[in-house]
Design a protein around this motif. Structure first.
Motif, mmCIF file in Angstrom:
data_model
loop_
_atom_site.group_PDB
_atom_site.id
_atom_site.type_symbol
_atom_site.label_atom_id
_atom_site.label_comp_id
_atom_site.label_asym_id
_atom_site.label_seq_id
_atom_site.Cartn_x
_atom_site.Cartn_y
_atom_site.Cartn_z
ATOM 1 N N GLY A 133 0.800 -1.228 0.000
ATOM 2 C CA GLY A 133 0.000 0.000 0.000
ATOM 3 C C GLY A 133 0.827 1.270 0.000
ATOM 4 O O GLY A 133 0.275 2.372 0.034
ATOM 5 N N LEU A 134 2.167 1.131 -0.045
ATOM 6 C CA LEU A 134 3.040 2.308 -0.049
ATOM 7 C C LEU A 134 3.635 2.501 -1.437
ATOM 8 O O LEU A 134 4.132 1.566 -2.056
ATOM 9 N N ARG A 135 3.602 3.732 -1.916
ATOM 10 C CA ARG A 135 4.051 4.075 -3.255
ATOM 11 C C ARG A 135 5.555 4.318 -3.284
ATOM 12 O O ARG A 135 6.116 4.959 -2.405
ATOM 13 N N CYS A 136 6.188 3.842 -4.340
ATOM 14 C CA CYS A 136 7.583 4.181 -4.577
ATOM 15 C C CYS A 136 7.622 5.623 -5.069
ATOM 16 O O CYS A 136 6.929 5.982 -6.026
ATOM 17 N N LEU A 137 8.393 6.448 -4.437
ATOM 18 C CA LEU A 137 8.429 7.866 -4.788
ATOM 19 C C LEU A 137 9.198 8.121 -6.078
ATOM 20 O O LEU A 137 9.101 9.203 -6.655
ATOM 21 N N VAL A 138 9.934 7.145 -6.554
ATOM 22 C CA VAL A 138 10.672 7.280 -7.805
ATOM 23 C C VAL A 138 9.831 6.742 -8.968
ATOM 24 O O VAL A 138 9.717 7.376 -10.012
ATOM 25 N N CYS A 139 9.242 5.579 -8.771
ATOM 26 C CA CYS A 139 8.513 4.901 -9.855
ATOM 27 C C CYS A 139 7.062 5.343 -9.969
ATOM 28 O O CYS A 139 6.376 4.971 -10.907
ATOM 29 N N ARG A 140 6.569 6.065 -9.041
ATOM 30 C CA ARG A 140 5.230 6.642 -8.991
ATOM 31 C C ARG A 140 4.110 5.639 -8.763
ATOM 32 O O ARG A 140 3.504 5.646 -7.740
ATOM 33 N N ASN A 141 3.807 4.773 -9.703
ATOM 34 C CA ASN A 141 2.643 3.912 -9.538
ATOM 35 C C ASN A 141 3.008 2.462 -9.254
ATOM 36 O O ASN A 141 2.274 1.552 -9.584
ATOM 37 N N ALA A 146 12.974 2.990 -2.758
ATOM 38 C CA ALA A 146 12.005 1.964 -2.362
ATOM 39 C C ALA A 146 12.662 0.956 -1.417
ATOM 40 O O ALA A 146 12.052 0.520 -0.442
ATOM 41 N N ARG A 147 13.888 0.616 -1.705
ATOM 42 C CA ARG A 147 14.628 -0.289 -0.808
ATOM 43 C C ARG A 147 14.770 0.344 0.569
ATOM 44 O O ARG A 147 14.550 -0.315 1.591
ATOM 45 N N ASP A 148 15.111 1.633 0.604
ATOM 46 C CA ASP A 148 15.237 2.332 1.888
ATOM 47 C C ASP A 148 13.914 2.334 2.657
ATOM 48 O O ASP A 148 13.898 2.160 3.875
ATOM 49 N N LEU A 149 12.819 2.534 1.936
ATOM 50 C CA LEU A 149 11.498 2.524 2.586
ATOM 51 C C LEU A 149 11.153 1.135 3.102
ATOM 52 O O LEU A 149 10.565 0.998 4.186
ATOM 53 N N ARG A 150 11.487 0.099 2.345
ATOM 54 C CA ARG A 150 11.232 -1.276 2.822
ATOM 55 C C ARG A 150 12.020 -1.557 4.099
ATOM 56 O O ARG A 150 11.492 -2.137 5.048
ATOM 57 N N ILE A 151 13.278 -1.136 4.102
ATOM 58 C CA ILE A 151 14.116 -1.357 5.292
ATOM 59 C C ILE A 151 13.579 -0.552 6.471
ATOM 60 O O ILE A 151 13.487 -1.056 7.595
ATOM 61 N N LEU A 152 13.199 0.713 6.226
ATOM 62 C CA LEU A 152 12.645 1.556 7.289
ATOM 63 C C LEU A 152 11.372 0.935 7.860
ATOM 64 O O LEU A 152 11.187 0.895 9.087
ATOM 65 N N LEU A 153 10.503 0.453 6.997
ATOM 66 C CA LEU A 153 9.266 -0.185 7.442
ATOM 67 C C LEU A 153 9.566 -1.399 8.314
ATOM 68 O O LEU A 153 8.989 -1.565 9.389
#
Length: 153
Positions: A39-47, A58-65
């Motif tokens: 449910g979280l959007r990649c800020l680089v890839c958009r959709n 996106a990798r950083d967000l996955r690790i942060l999550l």
């Protein structure tokens, strides 16, 4: 037959970009992380969700999550932390409240307005067509005489 089934299941499964070093040891936490990250959007890839994206952010967000979940956050607390940090744009399905409510309602309202304008235009056009008489009897005798005179010259 089993090989064909395996190939089919492999091709139809979602393509996850999660690297092996990101996967949590606890399968319950990993499952929660996968559910949230879809449910979280990649800020680089958009959709694309962060689970599907190969982008470094996106990798950083996955690790942060995953770090937030290991720290003991609930699903909502982890999402709120990421939204506070990156903004509501990071959600693939933004909330329908506050300023977003205006955006959610703008489309249907504009559709209703366009429908009303179109209906009004069609009604007025049909009224205008029915009130204008057709044929040569719309000209007065003087106008017909003047028209004949112009055509003869």
């Amino acid at each position: 037959m089993i090989r064909l089934l395996f190939v089919f299941l492999t091709l139809t499964s979602p393509a996850y970009a999660v690297q092996p070093d990101e996967v949590l040891q606890d399968p319950v936490l990993e499952e929660r992380a996968r559910d949230i990250s879809t449910g979280l959007r990649c800020l680089v890839c958009r959709n694309e969700s962060i689970d599907e994206s190969n982008a470094e952010l996106a990798r950083d967000l996955r690790i942060l999550l995953r770090e937030r979940l290991v720290a003991g956050d609930t699903d909502q607390e982890a999402v709120d932390f990421i939204v506070d940090r990156y903004g509501e744009y990071v959600l693939l399905k933004p909330t329908a409240s506050g300023a977003n409510l205006l955006l959610w309602l703008a489309g249907p309202v504009m559709l209703l307005i366009a429908g009303a304008v179109g209906l009004n235009f069609i009604r007025n056009r049909s009224k205008t067509q029915s009130t204008v008489p057709s044929g040569s009897d719309t000209l007065t005798q003087e106008e017909q005489a003047r028209l004949r005179q112009i055509l003869e010259d």
